[in-house]
Design an enzyme around this catalytic site. Structure first.
Site, PDB file in Angstrom:
ATOM      1  N   LYS A  10       0.847  -1.397   0.672  1.00  0.00           N
ATOM      2  CA  LYS A  10      -0.694  -0.014  -0.304  1.00  0.00           C
ATOM      3  C   LYS A  10       1.071   1.198   0.177  1.00  0.00           C
ATOM      4  O   LYS A  10       1.811   1.715   0.512  1.00  0.00           O
ATOM      5  CB  LYS A  10      -0.928  -0.057   1.540  1.00  0.00           C
ATOM      6  CG  LYS A  10       0.237  -0.247   2.799  1.00  0.00           C
ATOM      7  CD  LYS A  10       0.515   1.795   3.332  1.00  0.00           C
ATOM      8  CE  LYS A  10       0.741   1.413   4.104  1.00  0.00           C
ATOM      9  NZ  LYS A  10       0.822   3.099   4.281  1.00  0.00           N
ATOM     10  N   GLY A  98       7.251   1.444   5.098  1.00  0.00           N
ATOM     11  CA  GLY A  98       6.330   2.350   4.648  1.00  0.00           C
ATOM     12  C   GLY A  98       4.864   0.900   3.881  1.00  0.00           C
ATOM     13  O   GLY A  98       4.389   2.784   3.726  1.00  0.00           O
ATOM     14  N   GLY A 102       3.817  -6.308   5.690  1.00  0.00           N
ATOM     15  CA  GLY A 102       3.938  -7.668   6.969  1.00  0.00           C
ATOM     16  C   GLY A 102       2.481  -7.130   7.472  1.00  0.00           C
ATOM     17  O   GLY A 102       1.680  -7.780   7.213  1.00  0.00           O
ATOM     18  N   ASP A 136      -2.565  -1.473  10.175  1.00  0.00           N
ATOM     19  CA  ASP A 136      -2.915  -1.424   8.064  1.00  0.00           C
ATOM     20  C   ASP A 136      -4.061  -2.566   8.023  1.00  0.00           C
ATOM     21  O   ASP A 136      -3.981  -2.524   7.057  1.00  0.00           O
ATOM     22  CB  ASP A 136      -1.512  -1.360   7.740  1.00  0.00           C
ATOM     23  CG  ASP A 136      -0.971   0.328   7.927  1.00  0.00           C
ATOM     24  OD1 ASP A 136      -1.994   1.560   8.214  1.00  0.00           O
ATOM     25  OD2 ASP A 136      -0.381   0.283   7.366  1.00  0.00           O
TER      26      ASP A 136
END
Length: 285
Positions: A10, A98, A102, A136
């Site tokens: 992302k 960033g 993961g 996230d």
């Protein structure tokens, strides 16, 4: 039984830090979208009630510290599954970059186990389960384009971005998200206009999107890692239409409309840092 899941990276199109919460997290407002740089997650049925994790990167733990392991454990506990699974992760997304690697691996495990064990969970239920694994993870369950609020776990899908190419450049350093947030001074950081970014997405306006993207954490990360600032400056000088750091860094993303310009910027950065990619946006609704 063997299943495969893609785990896309992302990038942020905006990241605004609004304040500090009583639970220790920061209140954020961020827009994220997925790109076609992805890890490959393979799930194998194994005998016994156990979880095994193996990643082909020395910086990724192969034990219960891995978010993919935590995702499998959470899924097994939630749906009372007594079967075993081996998780093999082929890492293509840089680590501590960033880019949500993961978290995306964990989301891929949740989606894959839902199929493997026929649990019948909806994406909304998987996203809710992912909240306690990583901020996230809920976004990565959907991997489209979305607004994340709270500490990033509350997801609202947005319009897809206009088509473009993205150059990703990561210096040879890892960034701890926790350490960056600990250094945030709310009176000194900038605040991107989230609503203008949303409007640009709705209008499919590439120029307006590039004019409004931004990341409140940039100045904090720049103070720790000047190379990140240098990469951003190089991208701007090379003609990228919109440039911002993704997440807490250190990866910098540059948006361009044409592949020829993306290739020129890519070539210019290759001598400055090893991990440079040209990617496209996955959300093409």
């Amino acid at each position: 039984m063997v299943l495969f899941e893609r785990a896309p990276a992302k990038i942020n199109l905006s990241l605004d830090v609004l304040g500090k919460r009583d639970d220790g997290y920061h209140e954020v407002e961020m827009i994220m979208t997925s790109v076609d740089l992805a890890d490959r997650v393979e799930l194998y049925s194994v005998d016994g009630d156990r979880i095994e994790v193996s990643a082909d990167n020395q910086y990724v733990p192969n034990d219960e510290r891995n978010l993919a392991y935590k995702a499998a454990l959470a899924f097994k506990n939630k749906y009372r599954i007594n079967f075993g699974v081996r998780i093999e992760i082929e890492k293509n997304i840089p680590v501590s970059a960033g880019l949500g690697g993961g978290s995306s691996d964990a989301a891929a495990v949740l989606r894959g186990l839902n199929r493997m064990w026929s649990a019948g969970a909806t994406l909304e239920e998987l996203a809710e389960l992912g909240e306690n694994i990583g901020s996230d993870v809920p976004f990565c369950i959907y991997s489209t384009t979305a607004l994340g609020t709270g500490h990033g776990e509350k997801i609202r899908e947005l319009a897809a971005p206009p088509p473009c190419f993205v150059i990703l450049a990561k210096p040879n350093v890892g960034i701890s998200t926790r350490s960056i947030f600990q250094k945030v001074d709310l009176e000194k950081i900038s605040h991107p206009d989230t609503n203008e970014v949303i409007r640009a997405l709705e209008e499919k306006s590439f120029s307006n999107l590039c004019a409004n993207i931004g990341n409140s954490l940039e100045t904090v990360t720049f103070s720790f890692c000047p190379d990140v600032q240098h990469i951003k400056e190089r991208m701007v000088e090379a003609g990228a239409a919109g440039v911002l750091m993704s997440g807490s860094g250190p990866t910098v993303a540059g948006l361009v409309e044409h592949h020829s310009k993306a290739k020129r910027i890519y070539n210019g950065l290759r001598g400055f840092c090893n991990e440079v990619f040209i990617v496209q946006l996955l959300d093409r609704r």
